[in-house]
Design a protein around this motif. Structure first.
Motif, PDB file in Angstrom:
ATOM      1  N   ALA A  28       0.826  -1.211   0.000  1.00 34.20           N
ATOM      2  CA  ALA A  28       0.000   0.000   0.000  1.00 34.20           C
ATOM      3  C   ALA A  28       0.859   1.259   0.000  1.00 34.20           C
ATOM      4  CB  ALA A  28      -0.934  -0.003   1.215  1.00 34.20           C
ATOM      5  N   ASP A  29       1.926   1.245   0.791  1.00 36.10           N
ATOM      6  CA  ASP A  29       2.803   2.423   0.878  1.00 36.10           C
ATOM      7  C   ASP A  29       3.447   2.742  -0.467  1.00 36.10           C
ATOM      8  OD1 ASP A  29       2.262   2.760   3.559  1.00 36.10           O
ATOM      9  OD2 ASP A  29       4.079   1.747   4.248  1.00 36.10           O
ATOM     10  N   TYR A  30       3.896   1.710  -1.173  1.00 27.98           N
ATOM     11  CA  TYR A  30       4.572   1.961  -2.448  1.00 27.98           C
ATOM     12  C   TYR A  30       3.598   2.329  -3.555  1.00 27.98           C
ATOM     13  CZ  TYR A  30       9.252   0.963  -0.848  1.00 27.98           C
ATOM     14  OH  TYR A  30      10.471   1.061  -0.202  1.00 27.98           O
ATOM     15  N   ILE A  31       2.374   1.823  -3.491  1.00 27.24           N
ATOM     16  CA  ILE A  31       1.356   2.289  -4.442  1.00 27.24           C
ATOM     17  C   ILE A  31       1.091   3.768  -4.199  1.00 27.24           C
ATOM     18  CG2 ILE A  31      -1.091   2.140  -5.068  1.00 27.24           C
ATOM     19  CD1 ILE A  31      -0.938  -0.866  -4.564  1.00 27.24           C
ATOM     20  N   HIS A  32       0.923   4.133  -2.944  1.00 34.20           N
ATOM     21  CA  HIS A  32       0.689   5.530  -2.601  1.00 34.20           C
ATOM     22  C   HIS A  32       1.874   6.403  -3.017  1.00 34.20           C
ATOM     23  CE1 HIS A  32       0.222   8.786   0.701  1.00 34.20           C
ATOM     24  NE2 HIS A  32      -0.463   9.123  -0.373  1.00 34.20           N
ATOM     25  N   GLY A  33       3.082   5.917  -2.749  1.00 35.23           N
ATOM     26  CA  GLY A  33       4.280   6.676  -3.127  1.00 35.23           C
ATOM     27  C   GLY A  33       4.378   6.892  -4.623  1.00 35.23           C
ATOM     28  N   SER A  34       4.035   5.882  -5.390  1.00 36.47           N
ATOM     29  CA  SER A  34       4.051   6.009  -6.850  1.00 36.47           C
ATOM     30  C   SER A  34       3.024   7.033  -7.314  1.00 36.47           C
ATOM     31  CB  SER A  34       3.743   4.659  -7.497  1.00 36.47           C
ATOM     32  OG  SER A  34       4.670   3.677  -7.102  1.00 36.47           O
ATOM     33  N   ALA A  35       1.828   6.952  -6.737  1.00 38.73           N
ATOM     34  CA  ALA A  35       0.751   7.868  -7.136  1.00 38.73           C
ATOM     35  C   ALA A  35       1.113   9.316  -6.813  1.00 38.73           C
ATOM     36  CB  ALA A  35      -0.550   7.471  -6.438  1.00 38.73           C
ATOM     37  N   LYS A  36       1.688   9.527  -5.640  1.00 40.39           N
ATOM     38  CA  LYS A  36       2.084  10.892  -5.258  1.00 40.39           C
ATOM     39  C   LYS A  36       3.095  11.480  -6.233  1.00 40.39           C
ATOM     40  CE  LYS A  36       3.573  10.400  -1.073  1.00 40.39           C
ATOM     41  NZ  LYS A  36       4.129  10.758   0.247  1.00 40.39           N
ATOM     42  N   ARG A  37       4.002  10.653  -6.702  1.00 41.20           N
ATOM     43  CA  ARG A  37       5.040  11.138  -7.612  1.00 41.20           C
ATOM     44  C   ARG A  37       4.467  11.541  -8.969  1.00 41.20           C
ATOM     45  NH1 ARG A  37       7.384   8.210  -3.839  1.00 41.20           N
ATOM     46  NH2 ARG A  37       9.583   8.559  -3.281  1.00 41.20           N
ATOM     47  N   LEU A  38       3.367  10.927  -9.362  1.00 40.18           N
ATOM     48  CA  LEU A  38       2.721  11.353 -10.611  1.00 40.18           C
ATOM     49  C   LEU A  38       2.344  12.823 -10.537  1.00 40.18           C
ATOM     50  CD1 LEU A  38       0.268   8.360 -11.233  1.00 40.18           C
ATOM     51  CD2 LEU A  38       2.422   8.797 -12.438  1.00 40.18           C
ATOM     52  N   ILE A  39       1.857  13.255  -9.371  1.00 37.69           N
ATOM     53  CA  ILE A  39       1.448  14.645  -9.179  1.00 37.69           C
ATOM     54  C   ILE A  39       2.655  15.530  -8.925  1.00 37.69           C
ATOM     55  CG2 ILE A  39       0.057  16.202  -7.761  1.00 37.69           C
ATOM     56  CD1 ILE A  39      -1.558  14.220  -9.471  1.00 37.69           C
ATOM     57  N   MET A  40       3.530  15.094  -8.042  1.00 40.26           N
ATOM     58  CA  MET A  40       4.699  15.896  -7.675  1.00 40.26           C
ATOM     59  C   MET A  40       5.560  16.229  -8.887  1.00 40.26           C
ATOM     60  SD  MET A  40       5.773  13.806  -4.223  1.00 40.26           S
ATOM     61  CE  MET A  40       7.477  14.335  -4.340  1.00 40.26           C
ATOM     62  N   TYR A  41       5.761  15.237  -9.754  1.00 39.59           N
ATOM     63  CA  TYR A  41       6.672  15.407 -10.885  1.00 39.59           C
ATOM     64  C   TYR A  41       5.958  15.803 -12.172  1.00 39.59           C
ATOM     65  CZ  TYR A  41       9.975  12.952  -7.836  1.00 39.59           C
ATOM     66  OH  TYR A  41      10.781  12.579  -6.789  1.00 39.59           O
ATOM     67  N   ARG A  42       4.621  15.925 -12.091  1.00 37.52           N
ATOM     68  CA  ARG A  42       3.832  16.321 -13.260  1.00 37.52           C
ATOM     69  C   ARG A  42       4.142  15.444 -14.473  1.00 37.52           C
ATOM     70  NH1 ARG A  42       4.182  22.994 -12.826  1.00 37.52           N
ATOM     71  NH2 ARG A  42       3.431  23.103 -10.674  1.00 37.52           N
ATOM     72  N   ILE A  43       4.031  14.162 -14.259  1.00 34.09           N
ATOM     73  CA  ILE A  43       4.347  13.190 -15.298  1.00 34.09           C
ATOM     74  C   ILE A  43       3.191  13.101 -16.289  1.00 34.09           C
ATOM     75  CG2 ILE A  43       4.857  10.760 -15.754  1.00 34.09           C
ATOM     76  CD1 ILE A  43       7.090  12.357 -14.347  1.00 34.09           C
ATOM     77  N   GLN A  44       3.530  13.110 -17.564  1.00 37.19           N
ATOM     78  CA  GLN A  44       2.517  12.963 -18.603  1.00 37.19           C
ATOM     79  C   GLN A  44       1.873  11.582 -18.500  1.00 37.19           C
ATOM     80  OE1 GLN A  44       1.468  15.272 -20.881  1.00 37.19           O
ATOM     81  NE2 GLN A  44       2.779  16.703 -19.764  1.00 37.19           N
ATOM     82  N   PRO A  45       0.548  11.512 -18.662  1.00 34.53           N
ATOM     83  CA  PRO A  45      -0.137  10.218 -18.546  1.00 34.53           C
ATOM     84  C   PRO A  45       0.191   9.283 -19.703  1.00 34.53           C
ATOM     85  CG  PRO A  45      -1.646  11.903 -19.336  1.00 34.53           C
ATOM     86  CD  PRO A  45      -0.368  12.611 -18.993  1.00 34.53           C
ATOM     87  N   THR A  46      -0.198   8.041 -19.508  1.00 34.98           N
ATOM     88  CA  THR A  46      -0.101   6.974 -20.510  1.00 34.98           C
ATOM     89  C   THR A  46       1.336   6.640 -20.911  1.00 34.98           C
ATOM     90  OG1 THR A  46      -0.346   8.428 -22.460  1.00 34.98           O
ATOM     91  CG2 THR A  46      -2.368   7.582 -21.435  1.00 34.98           C
ATOM     92  N   ASP A  47       2.303   6.857 -19.999  1.00 38.07           N
ATOM     93  CA  ASP A  47       3.642   6.329 -20.255  1.00 38.07           C
ATOM     94  C   ASP A  47       3.547   4.807 -20.311  1.00 38.07           C
ATOM     95  OD1 ASP A  47       6.798   6.735 -20.025  1.00 38.07           O
ATOM     96  OD2 ASP A  47       6.213   5.079 -18.704  1.00 38.07           O
ATOM     97  N   GLU A  48       4.085   4.231 -21.363  1.00 39.37           N
ATOM     98  CA  GLU A  48       3.932   2.796 -21.615  1.00 39.37           C
ATOM     99  C   GLU A  48       4.391   1.943 -20.444  1.00 39.37           C
ATOM    100  OE1 GLU A  48       5.819  -0.614 -24.613  1.00 39.37           O
ATOM    101  OE2 GLU A  48       6.332   1.528 -24.886  1.00 39.37           O
TER     102      GLU A  48
END
Length: 215
Positions: A96-116
């Motif tokens: 759960a912690d690593y799923i949450h950590g991954s999700a937070k980084r999507l927002i923090m780093y402003r990663i473009q969606p749909t990276d393969e």
């Protein structure tokens, strides 16, 4: 007293742990589903909503893990080794912690969606969680050991696949990306997602240890 409290009161004390682990597996499934949507949505607003959902789900998981540890402190009778209960609860909490950590980084780093590769890793995490859930549901009666073993084998295979996806992602990242800041961001997200699959495998290893001792 709430309905859940009454149910908890009348449960045999050693059965409480099965109920809690099943609730954890349900919550992890929701987290996996939410993560899969978060990595493919093209709406930044929707992605923020989904990440907030994952944060709330992670808090739910923390509460459930705390209840497992509380029951360990209060109950003399447990369905299997106290050490294994602690290890399993901790490993599932790490997922759960690593799923949450991954999700937070999507927002923090402003990663473009749909990276393969992010999408592939999120899908592997979800599949591993489903297998964990199958194994956890079978722990209650230990009648279908083959189902537990098969689930653990699949989780191991999925973790190996995640390693391959991670290696390919990082190789292509260094080969194709020129921006060093983006390289750092993307590599960290890939790594956090891949670590979530490692934690799924850790949980599967604990389950295998349990069935070897008690089957």
């Amino acid at each position: 007293m709430s309905a859940n409290s009454w149910i908890h009161f009348f449960l045999p004390k050693d059965r409480v742990f099965y109920q809690l682990f099943e609730q954890v597996s349900d919550n992890l499934q929701k987290m996996g589903e939410t993560l899969k949507e978060a990595v493919i949505t093209s709406s930044s607003e929707r992605q923020r909503e989904l990440v907030k959902m994952i944060e709330d789900q992670e808090h739910t998981n923390d509460d459930l893990t705390h209840r497992v540890f509380l029951e360990l402190g209060q109950n003399f009778i447990t369905p299997f080794d106290r050490e294994d209960i602690h290890y399993l609860a901790s490993a599932l909490d790490d997922v759960a912690d690593y799923i949450h950590g991954s999700a937070k980084r999507l927002i923090m780093y402003r990663i473009q969606p749909t990276d393969e590769y992010i999408c592939k890793l999120a899908d592997i995490i979800y599949k591993a969680i489903l297998e964990l859930k199958k194994a956890i549901l079978e722990l209650r009666n230990m009648k279908n050991l083959r189902n537990i073993t098969n689930a653990c084998v699949i989780i191991n295979s999925l973790e190996n696949h995640a390693d391959d996806v991670y290696d390919t992602a990082v190789t292509n990242l260094f080969a194709l990306e020129q921006d060093p800041i983006k390289i750092i961001k993307m590599r960290e997200i890939y790594q956090t997602l891949e670590t979530a699959t490692d934690k799924c495998e850790d949980a599967a290893n604990v389950i295998e240890s349990i069935i070897v001792k008690y089957a």
